[in-house]
Design a protein around this motif. Structure first.
Motif, PDB file in Angstrom:
ATOM      1  N   VAL A 290       8.121 -34.197  -7.865  1.00 54.39           N
ATOM      2  CA  VAL A 290       7.652 -35.165  -6.949  1.00 54.39           C
ATOM      3  C   VAL A 290       6.197 -35.439  -7.197  1.00 54.39           C
ATOM      4  N   THR A 291       5.951 -36.877  -7.364  1.00 54.68           N
ATOM      5  CA  THR A 291       4.667 -37.328  -7.680  1.00 54.68           C
ATOM      6  C   THR A 291       3.985 -37.502  -6.297  1.00 54.68           C
ATOM      7  N   VAL A 292       2.694 -36.954  -6.432  1.00 58.25           N
ATOM      8  CA  VAL A 292       1.803 -37.128  -5.204  1.00 58.25           C
ATOM      9  C   VAL A 292       0.274 -37.678  -5.839  1.00 58.25           C
ATOM     10  N   ILE A 293      -0.494 -38.047  -4.777  1.00 57.14           N
ATOM     11  CA  ILE A 293      -1.680 -38.514  -5.141  1.00 57.14           C
ATOM     12  C   ILE A 293      -2.854 -37.593  -4.663  1.00 57.14           C
ATOM     13  N   ILE A 294      -3.612 -37.156  -5.443  1.00 54.05           N
ATOM     14  CA  ILE A 294      -4.511 -35.929  -5.189  1.00 54.05           C
ATOM     15  C   ILE A 294      -5.857 -36.712  -5.667  1.00 54.05           C
ATOM     16  N   LEU A 295      -6.825 -36.838  -4.685  1.00 52.63           N
ATOM     17  CA  LEU A 295      -8.057 -37.188  -4.873  1.00 52.63           C
ATOM     18  C   LEU A 295      -9.213 -36.345  -5.313  1.00 52.63           C
ATOM     19  N   SER A 296      -9.009 -35.234  -5.035  1.00 54.28           N
ATOM     20  CA  SER A 296     -10.059 -34.106  -5.300  1.00 54.28           C
ATOM     21  C   SER A 296      -9.361 -33.186  -6.308  1.00 54.28           C
ATOM     22  N   CYS A 297      -9.890 -32.896  -7.623  1.00 61.93           N
ATOM     23  CA  CYS A 297      -9.621 -32.027  -8.618  1.00 61.93           C
ATOM     24  C   CYS A 297     -10.665 -31.538  -9.423  1.00 61.93           C
ATOM     25  N   THR A 298     -10.679 -30.143  -9.453  1.00 55.87           N
ATOM     26  CA  THR A 298     -11.890 -29.528  -9.880  1.00 55.87           C
ATOM     27  C   THR A 298     -11.621 -29.039 -11.383  1.00 55.87           C
ATOM     28  N   THR A 299     -10.341 -28.504 -11.675  1.00 57.55           N
ATOM     29  CA  THR A 299     -10.109 -27.899 -12.879  1.00 57.55           C
ATOM     30  C   THR A 299      -9.141 -28.622 -13.749  1.00 57.55           C
ATOM     31  N   GLY A 300      -8.444 -29.788 -13.152  1.00 55.84           N
ATOM     32  CA  GLY A 300      -7.406 -30.660 -13.750  1.00 55.84           C
ATOM     33  C   GLY A 300      -6.360 -29.669 -14.190  1.00 55.84           C
ATOM     34  N   PHE A 301      -5.872 -28.670 -13.464  1.00 60.31           N
ATOM     35  CA  PHE A 301      -4.706 -27.749 -13.643  1.00 60.31           C
ATOM     36  C   PHE A 301      -3.883 -27.577 -12.652  1.00 60.31           C
ATOM     37  N   ILE A 302      -2.675 -27.249 -12.557  1.00 60.15           N
ATOM     38  CA  ILE A 302      -1.887 -27.343 -11.593  1.00 60.15           C
ATOM     39  C   ILE A 302      -1.442 -25.826 -11.384  1.00 60.15           C
ATOM     40  N   SER A 303      -1.653 -25.234 -10.201  1.00 58.13           N
ATOM     41  CA  SER A 303      -1.627 -23.930  -9.761  1.00 58.13           C
ATOM     42  C   SER A 303      -0.247 -23.621  -9.437  1.00 58.13           C
ATOM     43  N   VAL A 304       0.510 -22.484  -9.802  1.00 56.14           N
ATOM     44  CA  VAL A 304       1.976 -22.290  -9.361  1.00 56.14           C
ATOM     45  C   VAL A 304       1.788 -20.492  -9.169  1.00 56.14           C
ATOM     46  N   ALA A 305       2.932 -20.081  -8.441  1.00 54.48           N
ATOM     47  CA  ALA A 305       2.957 -18.990  -8.061  1.00 54.48           C
ATOM     48  C   ALA A 305       3.042 -18.051  -9.489  1.00 54.48           C
ATOM     49  N   GLN A 306       2.608 -16.649  -9.416  1.00 52.30           N
ATOM     50  CA  GLN A 306       2.897 -15.935 -10.548  1.00 52.30           C
ATOM     51  C   GLN A 306       4.352 -15.557 -11.013  1.00 52.30           C
ATOM     52  N   ILE A 307       4.602 -15.753 -12.514  1.00 50.51           N
ATOM     53  CA  ILE A 307       5.529 -15.709 -13.011  1.00 50.51           C
ATOM     54  C   ILE A 307       5.661 -14.516 -13.822  1.00 50.51           C
ATOM     55  N   ASP A 308       6.848 -13.509 -13.382  1.00 44.62           N
ATOM     56  CA  ASP A 308       6.862 -12.488 -14.697  1.00 44.62           C
ATOM     57  C   ASP A 308       7.712 -12.675 -15.723  1.00 44.62           C
ATOM     58  N   THR A 309       7.507 -11.721 -16.623  1.00 43.61           N
ATOM     59  CA  THR A 309       8.245 -12.150 -17.842  1.00 43.61           C
ATOM     60  C   THR A 309       9.943 -12.018 -17.842  1.00 43.61           C
ATOM     61  N   SER A 310      10.531 -11.221 -16.887  1.00 43.22           N
ATOM     62  CA  SER A 310      11.720 -11.050 -16.808  1.00 43.22           C
ATOM     63  C   SER A 310      12.244 -12.446 -16.229  1.00 43.22           C
ATOM     64  N   ARG A 311      11.765 -13.083 -15.355  1.00 42.65           N
ATOM     65  CA  ARG A 311      11.917 -14.288 -15.006  1.00 42.65           C
ATOM     66  C   ARG A 311      12.108 -15.427 -15.969  1.00 42.65           C
ATOM     67  N   VAL A 312      11.039 -15.419 -16.923  1.00 37.45           N
ATOM     68  CA  VAL A 312      11.194 -16.374 -17.872  1.00 37.45           C
ATOM     69  C   VAL A 312      12.178 -15.993 -18.808  1.00 37.45           C
ATOM     70  N   GLN A 313      12.525 -14.779 -19.268  1.00 40.10           N
ATOM     71  CA  GLN A 313      13.618 -14.398 -20.078  1.00 40.10           C
ATOM     72  C   GLN A 313      15.039 -14.934 -19.404  1.00 40.10           C
ATOM     73  N   GLN A 314      15.029 -14.700 -18.215  1.00 41.79           N
ATOM     74  CA  GLN A 314      16.254 -15.048 -17.410  1.00 41.79           C
ATOM     75  C   GLN A 314      16.442 -16.493 -17.296  1.00 41.79           C
ATOM     76  N   PHE A 315      15.468 -17.208 -17.296  1.00 36.82           N
ATOM     77  CA  PHE A 315      15.535 -18.682 -16.891  1.00 36.82           C
ATOM     78  C   PHE A 315      15.988 -19.213 -18.408  1.00 36.82           C
ATOM     79  N   ILE A 316      15.568 -18.759 -19.463  1.00 39.71           N
ATOM     80  CA  ILE A 316      15.904 -19.288 -20.688  1.00 39.71           C
ATOM     81  C   ILE A 316      17.581 -19.143 -20.943  1.00 39.71           C
ATOM     82  N   ALA A 317      17.949 -17.934 -20.579  1.00 39.71           N
ATOM     83  CA  ALA A 317      19.257 -17.321 -20.904  1.00 39.71           C
ATOM     84  C   ALA A 317      20.315 -18.151 -19.909  1.00 39.71           C
TER      85      ALA A 317
END
Length: 323
Positions: free
Chosen positions: A9-36
């Motif tokens: 989803v494309t959004v317009i954000i006028l204020s940005c401090t770090t230039g990085f998107i924040s996401v929920a914490q993702i654990d290693t098991s979720r990464v492995q499962q998603f790949i599989a």
């Protein structure tokens, strides 16, 4: 195998401090499962990369900020390395980095993570081995460059916080690569200047008063500044340098053949440099294992490469241009 359908989803954000998107914490098991459970399971280089990272994320979480910043900055320098930005999905990666794309859930975040990894692996692979395989008339040479393990090097540099130096580590050791990259960067700097205008030489006069000649020599990096008072003796030496570059008789006399080469549009020169750099990168791995004999037929010149050295070089008789 489950299929996940995600939508950015494309959004317009006028204020940005770090230039990085924040996401929920993702654990290693979720990464492995998603790949599989997705098509990424068949991408063996990606699987190797995450296995070496113990299935931690590399780009998409807050603790990955520094590495994503390095990757974005490095990809933005693709042209200086003879590579094409569009080959690495830079627009998508830049949009994620600059918070112009919203990732609603963990699955969207992981899909973005793996897309960035695919792009990173391709970029560093192209940097090490070239993005173009030379056209070789003899098809019996069963050679594919594989002297560097790109997934392992990428994972290792992220683990050691040394990603910033990975591009230098992967640079080829054949001397021509550095020479050609320097020439490429010079012409890019010239053509990106707001005052740049293609110089066209019409006069064969070797003199400082031939402004188009002096300007063109500067644009090609044969001289490092536009010096209109350049002595004719020095300018004649520069004409000889240009003739050597273009495999012409180096006698300091401007003929139609040299004019044709000098007046070739710089966009064409950039394409030629890009191709040459990537050809040498392709050859570089072989030179790390054994001596490689390379014959430049148009230049009638031979060089023997081994690792970072030129063991032998000489002129050769290769026949007439017509044959």
């Amino acid at each position: 195998m489950k299929k996940h359908f995600r939508k950015y989803v494309t959004v317009i954000i006028l204020s940005c401090t770090t230039g990085f998107i924040s996401v929920a914490q993702i654990d290693t098991s979720r990464v492995q499962q998603f790949i599989a459970e997705n098509e990424y399971a068949t991408n063996f280089r990606l699987v190797e990369f995450y296995n070496l990272l113990n299935y931690k994320t590399a780009w998409i979480q807050t603790n990955n900020t520094n590495d994503l910043t390095v990757l974005v900055n490095t990809l933005n320098r693709s042209a200086e390395m003879g590579l094409r930005k569009k080959d690495y999905g830079l627009n998508l990666i830049q949009s994620i980095y600059n918070k112009k794309i919203q990732l609603p859930g963990i699955e969207d975040s992981l899909d973005a993570e793996f897309k960035i990894t695919v792009a990173a692996l391709k970029f560093y692979n192209d940097l090490a081995f070239g993005n173009t395989k030379p056209l070789i008339g003899y098809n019996g040479l069963k050679y594919a460059p594989a002297c560097r393990d790109i997934p392992a090097l990428l994972a290792g540099s992220i683990s050691k916080n040394t990603l910033k130096s990975l591009d230098a580590e992967l640079a080829g050791t054949i001397p021509e690569i550095t020479v050609l990259e320097n020439k490429l960067r010079w012409i890019l700097q010239v053509t990106n200047d707001s005052n740049y205008k293609e110089a066209v030489i019409t006069s064969k006069k070797v003199a400082g008063t031939n402004i188009a000649l002096v300007t063109r020599f500067y644009q090609l990096g044969i001289i490092d500044a536009i010096q209109l008072n350049l002595p004719d003796s020095i300018l004649k030496k520069k004409v000889k340098e240009a003739q050597i570059q273009f495999n012409l008789l180096a006698d300091g006399v401007i003929r139609s053949t040299l004019l044709q080469e000098l007046n070739t549009h710089l966009s064409v020169r950039l394409e030629q440099l890009n191709l040459s750099i990537n050809y040498y990168r392709w050859l570089n791995c072989m030179a790390q294992i054994q001596p490689v004999i390379a014959v430049n037929i148009p230049a009638a010149y031979m060089k023997v490469y081994y690792r970072s050295k030129v063991l032998l070089e000489m002129r050769m008789v290769v026949g007439k241009r017509s044959t």
